[in-house]
Design a protein around this motif. Sequence first.
Motif, PDB file in Angstrom:
ATOM      1  N   VAL A 178       0.834  -1.205   0.000  1.00 34.52           N
ATOM      2  CA  VAL A 178       0.000   0.000   0.000  1.00 34.52           C
ATOM      3  C   VAL A 178       0.872   1.260   0.000  1.00 34.52           C
ATOM      4  N   ALA A 179       1.992   1.224   0.726  1.00 35.44           N
ATOM      5  CA  ALA A 179       2.898   2.380   0.758  1.00 35.44           C
ATOM      6  C   ALA A 179       3.470   2.661  -0.623  1.00 35.44           C
ATOM      7  N   GLY A 180       3.566   1.637  -1.443  1.00 39.43           N
ATOM      8  CA  GLY A 180       3.992   1.830  -2.824  1.00 39.43           C
ATOM      9  C   GLY A 180       5.480   1.727  -3.027  1.00 39.43           C
ATOM     10  N   PRO A 181       5.908   2.145  -4.203  1.00 41.41           N
ATOM     11  CA  PRO A 181       7.314   1.990  -4.577  1.00 41.41           C
ATOM     12  C   PRO A 181       8.233   2.939  -3.827  1.00 41.41           C
ATOM     13  N   THR A 182       9.494   2.525  -3.715  1.00 41.39           N
ATOM     14  CA  THR A 182      10.526   3.407  -3.173  1.00 41.39           C
ATOM     15  C   THR A 182      10.820   4.481  -4.221  1.00 41.39           C
ATOM     16  N   GLY A 183      11.643   5.455  -3.875  1.00 40.61           N
ATOM     17  CA  GLY A 183      12.012   6.497  -4.827  1.00 40.61           C
ATOM     18  C   GLY A 183      12.640   5.929  -6.087  1.00 40.61           C
ATOM     19  N   THR A 184      13.553   5.003  -5.930  1.00 40.54           N
ATOM     20  CA  THR A 184      14.213   4.378  -7.076  1.00 40.54           C
ATOM     21  C   THR A 184      13.218   3.603  -7.925  1.00 40.54           C
ATOM     22  N   GLU A 185      12.301   2.897  -7.281  1.00 36.50           N
ATOM     23  CA  GLU A 185      11.293   2.140  -8.015  1.00 36.50           C
ATOM     24  C   GLU A 185      10.354   3.083  -8.761  1.00 36.50           C
ATOM     25  N   SER A 186       9.986   4.208  -8.139  1.00 34.51           N
ATOM     26  CA  SER A 186       9.139   5.204  -8.807  1.00 34.51           C
ATOM     27  C   SER A 186       9.823   5.774 -10.041  1.00 34.51           C
ATOM     28  N   GLU A 187      11.123   6.038  -9.935  1.00 35.37           N
ATOM     29  CA  GLU A 187      11.879   6.569 -11.061  1.00 35.37           C
ATOM     30  C   GLU A 187      11.882   5.604 -12.240  1.00 35.37           C
ATOM     31  N   SER A 188      11.744   4.309 -11.959  1.00 36.05           N
ATOM     32  CA  SER A 188      11.714   3.330 -13.049  1.00 36.05           C
ATOM     33  C   SER A 188      10.296   3.100 -13.572  1.00 36.05           C
ATOM     34  N   GLY A 189       9.346   3.943 -13.143  1.00 37.35           N
ATOM     35  CA  GLY A 189       7.994   3.888 -13.671  1.00 37.35           C
ATOM     36  C   GLY A 189       7.021   3.032 -12.896  1.00 37.35           C
ATOM     37  N   LEU A 190       7.391   2.575 -11.712  1.00 38.36           N
ATOM     38  CA  LEU A 190       6.508   1.728 -10.914  1.00 38.36           C
ATOM     39  C   LEU A 190       5.611   2.575 -10.021  1.00 38.36           C
ATOM     40  N   SER A 191       4.405   2.086  -9.792  1.00 38.78           N
ATOM     41  CA  SER A 191       3.458   2.759  -8.904  1.00 38.78           C
ATOM     42  C   SER A 191       2.611   1.685  -8.223  1.00 38.78           C
ATOM     43  N   THR A 192       1.596   2.135  -7.496  1.00 38.98           N
ATOM     44  CA  THR A 192       0.675   1.194  -6.857  1.00 38.98           C
ATOM     45  C   THR A 192      -0.749   1.648  -7.128  1.00 38.98           C
ATOM     46  N   ALA A 193      -1.642   0.710  -7.262  1.00 46.00           N
ATOM     47  CA  ALA A 193      -3.059   1.000  -7.425  1.00 46.00           C
ATOM     48  C   ALA A 193      -3.758   1.019  -6.068  1.00 46.00           C
ATOM     49  N   LEU A 194      -2.989   0.896  -4.993  1.00 44.44           N
ATOM     50  CA  LEU A 194      -3.546   0.773  -3.651  1.00 44.44           C
ATOM     51  C   LEU A 194      -3.240   1.959  -2.751  1.00 44.44           C
ATOM     52  N   ALA A 195      -2.706   3.042  -3.287  1.00 44.95           N
ATOM     53  CA  ALA A 195      -2.262   4.180  -2.473  1.00 44.95           C
ATOM     54  C   ALA A 195      -3.350   4.647  -1.509  1.00 44.95           C
ATOM     55  N   GLY A 196      -2.982   4.710  -0.233  1.00 41.27           N
ATOM     56  CA  GLY A 196      -3.875   5.235   0.791  1.00 41.27           C
ATOM     57  C   GLY A 196      -4.939   4.257   1.266  1.00 41.27           C
ATOM     58  N   LEU A 197      -5.034   3.095   0.707  1.00 41.79           N
ATOM     59  CA  LEU A 197      -6.049   2.129   1.083  1.00 41.79           C
ATOM     60  C   LEU A 197      -5.635   1.398   2.353  1.00 41.79           C
ATOM     61  N   VAL A 198      -6.593   1.103   3.194  1.00 44.31           N
ATOM     62  CA  VAL A 198      -6.319   0.306   4.387  1.00 44.31           C
ATOM     63  C   VAL A 198      -6.813  -1.106   4.119  1.00 44.31           C
ATOM     64  N   VAL A 199      -5.887  -2.054   4.166  1.00 44.40           N
ATOM     65  CA  VAL A 199      -6.253  -3.458   3.981  1.00 44.40           C
ATOM     66  C   VAL A 199      -5.730  -4.247   5.177  1.00 44.40           C
ATOM     67  N   THR A 200      -6.514  -5.203   5.620  1.00 40.78           N
ATOM     68  CA  THR A 200      -6.148  -6.009   6.773  1.00 40.78           C
ATOM     69  C   THR A 200      -6.241  -7.479   6.395  1.00 40.78           C
ATOM     70  N   ALA A 201      -5.200  -8.220   6.702  1.00 35.21           N
ATOM     71  CA  ALA A 201      -5.175  -9.649   6.375  1.00 35.21           C
ATOM     72  C   ALA A 201      -5.449 -10.480   7.607  1.00 35.21           C
TER      73      ALA A 201
END
Length: 189
Positions: A87-110
Motif C-alpha cells: 500500500v505504501a507503494g514503490p521506493t524512490g528508485t522504483e518510482s523513477e523506473s515507472g513503478l506505482s501502486t493501485a492501492l495508495a492510501g487504502l487500508v487493507v487487513t489480512a
Amino acid sequence: MRRVPLLMAVLTTVLLTACGVPAQDDPHPVDLPRRPLTASSDSEATASSPPGEVAHVLCLVRGDRLVQIVRRARAYPSVQEQLDELVAGPTGTESESGLSTALAGLVVTASAAPGSRIAVEAAEIDEGSGRSNEILAYGQVVCTLTARADVSAVSFTRAGRRLDVPRADGILTGEPLRASDYVSLLGPA
C-alpha cells in the motif's frame, strides 16, 4: 566375442553413473555469494545496495501491467507488514523506473483463513486511488501474497462478507484467487 558386449555394457554403466561429484554421507554447508537478488553480478551494484537477510516479492504496477519486484529485509515480513509495504507503494528508485501502486492510501487487513489461504478485508479498492482499473489493485494483492511460501490463495471481504472481485479476464468471482488468475497481466520487471 561375448566379452566385448559385456565389457561395453559395464563401461557404459560406469560412465553414465559417474558424474564427477564424489558421494557424501553427511550434508555440508555451501557458501553462496551475498548480493541482492535483483542486482547484476558486478561489484558496483553490490556496493550501492547492501544485502539484507531475506528476499520477498511485491507486485507493483507499470502502466497497465503488474510487475513483480524483489525487496530485501533483515527478517521476512508478516502478511500484514507485506500488505502495508504494498500500500505504501514503490521506493524512490522504483518510482523513477515507472513503478506505482493501485492501492495508495487504502487500508487493507489480512487474516488467516482455513489452510494456507488469507482473507483480505478491504474498502472499495478504487476509492481515492486515482486508478480506474481495480483489476490491477486486486491483482497486486493476490500476486504479492501468493508469492509467499505460506499463502496459497487470497479471498477478499468487506464488512466481514465475501466480496466478488474481478480476475484478469474481468470475470467477477467470490472464490479464493491465485497468481494464475492474473498471469496475463504480469509484465517484465
